[in-house]
Motif scaffolding. Sequence first.
Motif, short mmCIF file in Angstrom:
data_model
loop_
_atom_site.label_atom_id
_atom_site.label_comp_id
_atom_site.label_asym_id
_atom_site.label_seq_id
_atom_site.Cartn_x
_atom_site.Cartn_y
_atom_site.Cartn_z
N GLY A 151 8.33 2.97 -58.76
CA GLY A 151 8.49 4.35 -58.32
C GLY A 151 7.24 5.17 -58.50
N GLN A 202 8.96 7.24 -56.67
CA GLN A 202 9.76 7.50 -55.47
C GLN A 202 9.87 6.21 -54.64
N PHE A 210 18.40 9.86 -60.59
CA PHE A 210 18.44 10.49 -59.27
C PHE A 210 19.90 10.72 -58.89
N GLN A 263 15.36 8.54 -48.96
CA GLN A 263 14.59 9.38 -49.90
C GLN A 263 15.50 9.92 -50.99
N GLU A 271 12.78 15.48 -54.69
CA GLU A 271 11.36 15.56 -55.03
C GLU A 271 11.09 15.37 -56.52
N THR A 295 13.55 10.34 -59.84
CA THR A 295 12.86 9.06 -59.98
C THR A 295 13.83 7.93 -59.63
#
Length: 171
Positions: free
Chosen positions: A41, A43, A68, A106, A109, A112
């Motif tokens: 990650g 992301q 997340f 996604q 923002e 993780t």
Amino acid sequence: MYNPNMHSTYWDIREAISAQYPDYKWNFDALPFGLTTINFGPQTVCDDHIDDTDNAFGLAPTRSFGPFDYKKGGHLVFPSLKLAVQFCQGTEAWIPTAMLPHANTQIGEDETRYSVTSYNSGGMSEWVYRGGLSKRGWLKYLKDKSRALEEAGLDVERPGILRERLFPQWT
């Protein structure tokens, strides 16, 4: 186990490689997979793809981790099936990575997401099947032994035999 024949086939591959290369260090003692990809990650997002060098007949365990909101992102997506699956932390899915296009969505923002996927490459299976020879070495062996036509005939039967072993019809 969901598919004990596939599991034993993977262990057969592992044992054949271990016999030839006793000093080879496997990633995990309790798993038959020769390869593992760890995406750190923060992301980890994969676009739509297939892993065309993985075993075509195999399943690969894919896992996700990290803080997340799995209801908002990080979904496992199968575009050809028009399917998105919520994939929360610690979840594991076994998917045919070489045959089924897959991706993930996604995440936020400030979130993780990590992922870990274990698999065997098609090349590992081919190497074991060919008795430790490369494709070029195998073709040379067949030519030298005048067995190319015989092997070509057997190659017609092999997918059915493999399909029967790995995906039996349960009654």
